[in-house]
Design an enzyme around this catalytic site. Structure first.
Site, PDB file in Angstrom:
ATOM      1  N   HIS A   1      -4.780  -8.185  -7.646  1.00 41.15           N
ATOM      2  CA  HIS A   1      -3.551  -8.005  -6.888  1.00 41.15           C
ATOM      3  C   HIS A   1      -3.765  -8.352  -5.430  1.00 41.15           C
ATOM      4  CE1 HIS A   1      -5.813  -4.217  -6.739  1.00 41.15           C
ATOM      5  NE2 HIS A   1      -5.363  -4.120  -5.498  1.00 41.15           N
TER       6      HIS A   1
ATOM      7  N   CYS B   1     -10.216   7.672  -3.918  1.00 41.83           N
ATOM      8  CA  CYS B   1     -11.365   6.769  -3.942  1.00 41.83           C
ATOM      9  C   CYS B   1     -11.318   5.907  -2.685  1.00 41.83           C
ATOM     10  CB  CYS B   1     -11.388   5.913  -5.209  1.00 41.83           C
ATOM     11  SG  CYS B   1     -10.186   4.580  -5.238  1.00 41.83           S
TER      12      CYS B   1
END
Length: 308
Positions: free
Chosen positions: A66, A170
């Protein structure tokens, strides 16, 4: 907007590719044919630049490349199924069999991350991945996605009081954040535990834990691979589970389930908790860390508490 609306007919089934670069060339070309791209080479370069930050091969046979790009004229998705799998530098070292490409204009806010969140959650289910890989037609592929997206929407938590709260995060704030959240929700559902998960991703904090949520909760899990602000949890039982990006999704799910099982045992049997040092039953606990429960009177020793 629905995943299937963004996808349209940008799907290749039973594809063949020789390398990660070949995959990206094919699937960006598919996106271009769908009318989402004004400059194919520019878009490909932006996808490759994103890959340099860390592989978007999230594991379990799934990759979700992406990028936001000035070459994108409208947001869209493209999908590619490789039944035999191809090396994609995935975190678990396994070949990628299903690829979803996300295209978003550079002027968009965090639309690609919202799409990524949806996709990641849907692809947590191995049965869904299997259905998509084995689809005989694009119509069957789209139908499987549509069913899972509808199911995900219907399964959204409606509870206003939760036994357990959780935070996932994360370093890159992409698929791993959302997949960890999904793993928590799936495990909690199996254990009949009411749970609310806050995701700390690149698009900011979603499903924020409120002061009321924290006050009513019996314990909190911080499942992260980066520092998360926890002072708001002072006085609460907190478990820290370091879910490293290098862990496979199966390893993350198993680690999360283990912590939920421990919490569930404590919630159900408070009278049977014994401090390893003072041997008192039902003492007051100072903190919880990785399944090690510390009696407030012996907190300096950090001895493990037995659950019988």
């Amino acid at each position: 907007m629905k995943i299937t609306d963004l996808l349209g007919n940008n799907i290749i089934l039973n594809a063949k590719a020789t390398s990660k670069q070949d995959i990206l060339n094919q699937i960006t070309g598919l996106m271009n044919k769908g009318g989402n791209i004004s400059d194919l080479e520019k878009y490909r370069q932006d996808i490759l630049e994103r890959e340099k930050e860390g592989s978007t091969g999230v594991g379990e046979g799934v990759a979700i490349p992406h990028a936001k790009s000035s070459a994108v004229t409208k947001a869209g998705l493209a999908a590619m199924v490789l039944p035999n799998g191809v090396d994609f530098d995935s975190l678990d070292g396994q070949p990628a069999k299903i690829i979803f490409l996300i295209a978003v204009p550079a002027t968009a806010q965090n639309e690609h991350l919202d799409i990524l969140s949806k996709l990641s959650s849907m692809l947590m289910n191995p049965e869904v991945i299997e259905k998509l890989i084995n689809s005989k037609t694009t119509g069957e592929f789209i139908s499987s996605l549509d069913q899972e997206e509808s199911k995900s929407s219907n399964d959204a938590p409606q509870n206003t009081g939760f036994d357990i709260l959780a935070v996932t995060a994360c370093p890159t704030g992409i698929a791993h954040t959302f997949m960890a959240a999904q793993a928590l929700e799936e495990s909690a559902k199996k254990l009949n535990i009411s749970l609310k998960v806050e995701t700390n991703g690149a698009n900011g904090i979603k499903n924020l834990l409120t002061a009321e949520d924290i006050e009513r909760a019996k314990a909190i899990i911080v499942a992260a691979d980066k520092t998360v602000e926890t002072s708001r949890f002072n006085g609460k039982k907190v478990i820290f589970e370091n879910l490293k990006m290098s862990m496979t999704q199966k390893e993350k799910a198993e680690a999360i389930k283990k912590q939920l099982v421990v919490i569930n045992q404590l919630l159900k049997k408070p009278e049977n908790r014994l401090c390893a040092d003072c041997k008192r039953t039902s003492p007051t606990w100072a903190s919880v860390n990785l399944g090690v429960f510390v009696c407030i009177n012996c907190s300096g020793c950090h001895r493990e508490i037995g659950v019988h």
